[in-house]
Design a protein around this motif. Structure first.
Motif, PDB file in Angstrom:
ATOM      1  N   THR A   1     138.393 135.824  47.150  1.00  0.00           N
ATOM      2  CA  THR A   1     136.969 135.592  47.407  1.00  0.00           C
ATOM      3  C   THR A   1     136.580 134.243  46.798  1.00  0.00           C
ATOM      4  OG1 THR A   1     136.246 136.690  45.383  1.00  0.00           O
ATOM      5  CG2 THR A   1     136.432 138.068  47.348  1.00  0.00           C
ATOM      6  N   ALA A   2     135.404 133.750  47.210  1.00  0.00           N
ATOM      7  CA  ALA A   2     135.038 132.371  46.880  1.00  0.00           C
ATOM      8  C   ALA A   2     134.025 132.274  45.743  1.00  0.00           C
ATOM      9  CB  ALA A   2     134.505 131.691  48.142  1.00  0.00           C
ATOM     10  N   HIS A   3     134.081 133.180  44.793  1.00  0.00           N
ATOM     11  CA  HIS A   3     133.153 133.075  43.663  1.00  0.00           C
ATOM     12  C   HIS A   3     133.391 131.758  42.927  1.00  0.00           C
ATOM     13  CE1 HIS A   3     133.177 137.427  44.431  1.00  0.00           C
ATOM     14  NE2 HIS A   3     131.955 137.404  43.947  1.00  0.00           N
TER      15      HIS A   3
ATOM     16  N   ARG B   1     131.914 146.379  51.619  1.00  0.00           N
ATOM     17  CA  ARG B   1     132.731 145.172  51.840  1.00  0.00           C
ATOM     18  C   ARG B   1     134.105 145.321  51.207  1.00  0.00           C
ATOM     19  NH1 ARG B   1     129.128 141.647  50.446  1.00  0.00           N
ATOM     20  NH2 ARG B   1     129.692 140.944  48.379  1.00  0.00           N
ATOM     21  N   TYR B   2     134.109 145.761  49.944  1.00  0.00           N
ATOM     22  CA  TYR B   2     135.410 145.905  49.275  1.00  0.00           C
ATOM     23  C   TYR B   2     136.227 147.034  49.904  1.00  0.00           C
ATOM     24  CZ  TYR B   2     134.458 142.278  45.920  1.00  0.00           C
ATOM     25  OH  TYR B   2     134.214 141.048  45.360  1.00  0.00           O
TER      26      TYR B   2
ATOM     27  N   HIS C   1     127.548 143.251  57.623  1.00  0.00           N
ATOM     28  CA  HIS C   1     126.852 144.379  56.981  1.00  0.00           C
ATOM     29  C   HIS C   1     125.676 144.890  57.803  1.00  0.00           C
ATOM     30  CE1 HIS C   1     128.564 142.262  53.373  1.00  0.00           C
ATOM     31  NE2 HIS C   1     129.072 143.468  53.285  1.00  0.00           N
TER      32      HIS C   1
ATOM     33  N   ALA D   1     138.197 136.376  52.137  1.00  0.00           N
ATOM     34  CA  ALA D   1     136.907 137.000  52.472  1.00  0.00           C
ATOM     35  C   ALA D   1     135.909 135.894  52.775  1.00  0.00           C
ATOM     36  CB  ALA D   1     136.421 137.853  51.310  1.00  0.00           C
ATOM     37  N   VAL D   2     135.480 135.782  54.019  1.00  0.00           N
ATOM     38  CA  VAL D   2     134.618 134.674  54.433  1.00  0.00           C
ATOM     39  C   VAL D   2     133.276 135.205  54.940  1.00  0.00           C
ATOM     40  CG1 VAL D   2     134.475 132.583  55.833  1.00  0.00           C
ATOM     41  CG2 VAL D   2     136.717 133.446  55.156  1.00  0.00           C
ATOM     42  N   SER D   3     132.217 134.897  54.203  1.00  0.00           N
ATOM     43  CA  SER D   3     130.879 135.320  54.621  1.00  0.00           C
ATOM     44  C   SER D   3     130.326 134.357  55.660  1.00  0.00           C
ATOM     45  CB  SER D   3     129.946 135.355  53.409  1.00  0.00           C
ATOM     46  OG  SER D   3     129.816 134.051  52.876  1.00  0.00           O
TER      47      SER D   3
ATOM     48  N   ARG E   1     140.113 135.074  42.483  1.00  0.00           N
ATOM     49  CA  ARG E   1     139.002 134.133  42.690  1.00  0.00           C
ATOM     50  C   ARG E   1     139.463 132.729  42.307  1.00  0.00           C
ATOM     51  NH1 ARG E   1     136.453 139.395  40.730  1.00  0.00           N
ATOM     52  NH2 ARG E   1     135.294 139.942  42.573  1.00  0.00           N
TER      53      ARG E   1
ATOM     54  N   ARG F   1     128.189 145.722  48.932  1.00  0.00           N
ATOM     55  CA  ARG F   1     129.369 145.240  48.210  1.00  0.00           C
ATOM     56  C   ARG F   1     130.480 146.281  48.271  1.00  0.00           C
ATOM     57  NH1 ARG F   1     127.195 144.523  43.165  1.00  0.00           N
ATOM     58  NH2 ARG F   1     126.404 142.526  43.877  1.00  0.00           N
TER      59      ARG F   1
ATOM     60  N   VAL G   1     138.745 137.248  56.834  1.00  0.00           N
ATOM     61  CA  VAL G   1     138.073 138.534  57.062  1.00  0.00           C
ATOM     62  C   VAL G   1     136.574 138.362  56.865  1.00  0.00           C
ATOM     63  CG1 VAL G   1     137.932 140.958  56.398  1.00  0.00           C
ATOM     64  CG2 VAL G   1     140.048 139.719  56.035  1.00  0.00           C
ATOM     65  N   HIS G   2     135.819 138.775  57.834  1.00  0.00           N
ATOM     66  CA  HIS G   2     134.361 138.769  57.682  1.00  0.00           C
ATOM     67  C   HIS G   2     133.858 140.198  57.829  1.00  0.00           C
ATOM     68  CE1 HIS G   2     130.215 137.366  57.957  1.00  0.00           C
ATOM     69  NE2 HIS G   2     130.067 138.246  58.933  1.00  0.00           N
ATOM     70  N   VAL G   3     132.936 140.569  56.978  1.00  0.00           N
ATOM     71  CA  VAL G   3     132.336 141.902  57.084  1.00  0.00           C
ATOM     72  C   VAL G   3     130.873 141.742  57.491  1.00  0.00           C
ATOM     73  CG1 VAL G   3     131.800 144.057  55.907  1.00  0.00           C
ATOM     74  CG2 VAL G   3     133.912 142.840  55.352  1.00  0.00           C
TER      75      VAL G   3
ATOM     76  N   ASP H   1     130.505 128.456  50.131  1.00  0.00           N
ATOM     77  CA  ASP H   1     131.618 128.696  49.204  1.00  0.00           C
ATOM     78  C   ASP H   1     132.860 129.212  49.930  1.00  0.00           C
ATOM     79  OD1 ASP H   1     129.736 128.039  47.334  1.00  0.00           O
ATOM     80  OD2 ASP H   1     129.365 130.086  46.668  1.00  0.00           O
ATOM     81  N   SER H   2     132.663 130.243  50.751  1.00  0.00           N
ATOM     82  CA  SER H   2     133.854 130.835  51.378  1.00  0.00           C
ATOM     83  C   SER H   2     134.392 129.974  52.516  1.00  0.00           C
ATOM     84  CB  SER H   2     133.586 132.278  51.816  1.00  0.00           C
ATOM     85  OG  SER H   2     132.437 132.373  52.594  1.00  0.00           O
TER      86      SER H   2
HETATM   87  N1  LIG Z   1     129.987 139.440  54.597  1.00  0.00           N
HETATM   88  C1  LIG Z   1     131.065 139.040  53.957  1.00  0.00           C
HETATM   89  N2  LIG Z   1     132.269 139.080  54.567  1.00  0.00           N
HETATM   90  C2  LIG Z   1     133.390 138.683  53.910  1.00  0.00           C
HETATM   91  N3  LIG Z   1     133.387 138.231  52.655  1.00  0.00           N
HETATM   92  C3  LIG Z   1     132.227 138.152  52.015  1.00  0.00           C
HETATM   93  C4  LIG Z   1     131.003 138.553  52.615  1.00  0.00           C
HETATM   94  N4  LIG Z   1     130.008 138.370  51.729  1.00  0.00           N
HETATM   95  C5  LIG Z   1     130.575 137.880  50.622  1.00  0.00           C
HETATM   96  N5  LIG Z   1     131.905 137.740  50.772  1.00  0.00           N
HETATM   97  C6  LIG Z   1     132.881 137.230  49.784  1.00  0.00           C
HETATM   98  O1  LIG Z   1     132.413 137.547  48.486  1.00  0.00           O
HETATM   99  C7  LIG Z   1     132.156 136.342  47.768  1.00  0.00           C
HETATM  100  C8  LIG Z   1     130.942 136.555  46.885  1.00  0.00           C
HETATM  101  O2  LIG Z   1     129.826 136.731  47.681  1.00  0.00           O
HETATM  102  P1  LIG Z   1     128.436 137.113  47.058  1.00  0.00           P
HETATM  103  O3  LIG Z   1     128.228 136.310  45.821  1.00  0.00           O
HETATM  104  O4  LIG Z   1     127.425 137.082  48.140  1.00  0.00           O
HETATM  105  O5  LIG Z   1     128.726 138.609  46.744  1.00  0.00           O
HETATM  106  P2  LIG Z   1     128.421 139.437  45.460  1.00  0.00           P
HETATM  107  O6  LIG Z   1     128.088 140.762  46.015  1.00  0.00           O
HETATM  108  O7  LIG Z   1     127.461 138.764  44.570  1.00  0.00           O
HETATM  109  O8  LIG Z   1     129.867 139.387  44.802  1.00  0.00           O
HETATM  110  P3  LIG Z   1     130.791 140.615  44.527  1.00  0.00           P
HETATM  111  O9  LIG Z   1     131.123 141.143  45.903  1.00  0.00           O
HETATM  112  O10 LIG Z   1     132.036 140.167  43.832  1.00  0.00           O
HETATM  113  O11 LIG Z   1     130.010 141.502  43.649  1.00  0.00           O
HETATM  114  C9  LIG Z   1     131.983 135.290  48.836  1.00  0.00           C
HETATM  115  O12 LIG Z   1     132.265 134.010  48.326  1.00  0.00           O
HETATM  116  C10 LIG Z   1     132.990 135.726  49.870  1.00  0.00           C
HETATM  117  O13 LIG Z   1     134.311 135.334  49.517  1.00  0.00           O
END
Ligand SMILES: Nc1ncnc2c1ncn2[C@@H]1O[C@H](COP(=O)(O)OP(=O)(O)OP(=O)(O)O)[C@@H](O)[C@H]1O
Length: 328
Positions: free
Chosen positions: A122-124, A104-105, A57, A25-27, A163, A101, A53-55, A31-32
Motif C-alpha cells: 500500500t502507498a502510505h 478492503r483488506y 467501496h 493496492a491502488v485507490s 508500505r 477498510r 488491485v482497486h477496491v 500516493d498509490s
Molecule cells: N479503494 C482502494 N482500492 C485499493 N487500495 C486502496 C483503496 N483505498 C486505499 N487503498 C490503499 O490504502 C492506502 C491508504 O489509503 P487511505 O489512507 O485512504 O486508507 P486508510 O484507511 O487511512 O489506511 P489503512 O487502510 O491502512 O487503515 C492507499 O495508499 C492505497 O494503497
C-alpha cells in the motif's frame, strides 16, 4: 532513474521481489498512483508479476470513474488489474471508514491468496504516519497506537503487507507525478473539514509548523519509530504471558488463568488481552479504556458479575478462570 524511484527502490530493493507476485493496492489517488508507477519502473525482469488491485467501496458517486482510471493506468503500464466491488451496505460497530477498510483488506487478502501473491503493498506515506500519530495522541492511544502505521506486517501466512513509501513525503509524491505528467484521482472528501482527520491535515498541522513547531513532523516520526521499538519488546513479553495464561481455546470460547494474568504487571496483562483480541479479530476500536478497565476489574476482582463487551464478547469469571465467549 528518477530520485523518487531511487527512494522506493532503497526502501524495497527490486531484486528482493523480482520472482514474486506483488499486489499493489491502488485507490487512484496520488500516493498509490506514484507507488504503481515507481514499482513498474524499477521492477527487474524475473518470473514475478505486478498486479494492480482497486477496491470500489461504492461510497462515492465517482467510484466507477476511480475504478476505470486504475484499470486504464494498469493497462497502459502493461500490468494486470483486478477490481473488487463492495456490493453490500457498509456498516459496522466502528463506523463506515473502518468497515470500508476492513472490506478492503478482506478483498486484498482473498485476491492475494487466489493469485499466490507474496506481497501486498500500500502507498502510505510519511505524511500519513505523521497524521496518524498526531491523531492518535489527541484522541487517546496506547504504546501500540503511538508506533503508528507499521512498515510491514503479516496479512496471512506467507503473505506480507508492506508500505515501501512510509518514509517518503507527500510533497515528493506530488513532484514525481508532476515530472511524469501523470494524472491521478482526487478524493474530494479529503478536503472536507467536517472530518477531524482532514482538519488535522489541512488546518492543525500547518498551524503547528508555521507558528510554533517547525520540527513537528520529524518529532512525530521519531516518536513513532521509538514507540515501535518498545512495542516490539512489549509484544514479545505479552505473547509469552498469553501463552502461560491460556488454559483452553476452542472455536466457541477462550479460557485464561485469571490469577496469573491478574498478578502480571497490569500494562503487560492488558497487552496480552489486546493480543488475544487481535488473534480472534474481535472488535478493538469500540473497546474503550472503560471497557478494558472493566475487564481488568473482572480479572482481579473477588466476585464480579459476568458482563458483555463490545462485539458481543461475554466475559465471565469462575474461580480463577476467565472465560471469553463471542455470543454471535
Ligand atoms: N479503494 C482502494 N482500492 C485499493 N487500495 C486502496 C483503496 N483505498 C486505499 N487503498 C490503499 O490504502 C492506502 C491508504 O489509503 P487511505 O489512507 O485512504 O486508507 P486508510 O484507511 O487511512 O489506511 P489503512 O487502510 O491502512 O487503515 C492507499 O495508499 C492505497 O494503497
Amino acid at each position: 532513474m528518477h530520485p523518487f524511484e531511487k527512494a522506493v527502490a532503497a526502501n524495497w530493493p527490486p531484486h528482493s521481489w523480482s520472482d514474486c507476485t506483488v499486489m499493489v493496492a491502488v485507490s487512484g489517488g496520488a500516493d498509490s498512483v506514484a507507488l504503481l508507477r515507481s514499482l513498474a519502473a524499477i521492477r527487474e525482469s524475473g518470473p514475478g508479476r505486478l498486479i494492480a488491485v482497486h477496491v470500489d467501496h461504492n461510497l462515492r458517486k465517482e467510484s466507477d470513474t476511480d475504478a476505470q482510471f486504475v484499470a486504464q493506468l494498469a493497462q497502459q503500464l502493461g500490468i494486470e488489474g483486478i477490481l473488487g466491488r463492495v456490493d453490500f451496505e457498509l456498516s459496522g460497530p466502528d463506523g463506515i471508514e473502518a468497515a470500508a477498510r476492513s472490506a478492503r483488506y478482506g478483498f486484498l487478502r482473498t485476491f492475494a491468496m487466489d493469485h499466490g501473491a507474496r506481497y501486498v503493498v500500500t502507498a502510505h506515506t510519511a505524511d500519513d504516519q505523521i497524521e496518524t500519530v498526531l491523531h492518535r495522541i489527541l484522541r487517546g492511544t496506547s504504546l501500540a497506537g503511538l508506533s503508528g502505521i507499521p512498515r510491514a506486517r503479516e496479512l496471512e501466512l506467507g503473505i506480507s503487507l508492506l508500505r515501501p513509501m512510509l518514509s517518503i513525503r507527500r510533497s515528493e509524491v506530488e513532484a514525481y507525478l508532476a515530472d511524469l505528467g501523470q494524472t491521478f484521482r482526487h478524493d474530494e472528501t479529503n478536503d472536507e473539514s467536517r472530518f477531524f482527520r482532514n482538519r488535522l491535515r489541512n488546518d492543525l498541522l500547518p498551524l503547528l509548523r508555521d507558528a510554533y513547531l517547525p520540527q513537528v513532523d520529524q518529532s512525530l516520526l521519531r516518536l513513532a519509530i521509538g514507540a515501535a521499538e518498545c512495542r516490539e519488546y512489549v509484544e514479545t513479553q505479552a505473547s509469552q504471558l498469553l501463552d502461560v495464561c491460556l488454559m483452553r481455546e476452542t472455536d466457541e470460547s477462550v479460557t485464561l488463568d485469571a490469577k496469573k494474568l491478574g498478578t502480571a504487571p497490569p500494562f503487560l496483562a492488558k497487552e496480552a488481552c489486546v493480543l488475544l483480541w487481535k488473534q480472534h479479530a474481535w472488535p478493538r476500536q469500540s473497546m474503550s479504556r472503560e471497557k478494558w478497565e472493566a475487564l481488568w476489574t473482572l480479572i482481579t476482582g473477588d466476585s464480579p458479575a459476568p458482563f458483555e463487551l463490545p462485539g458481543g464478547i461475554r466475559a465471565e469469571k469462575k474461580g480463577e478462570q476467565l472465560t471469553l465467549t463471542p455470543l454471535e
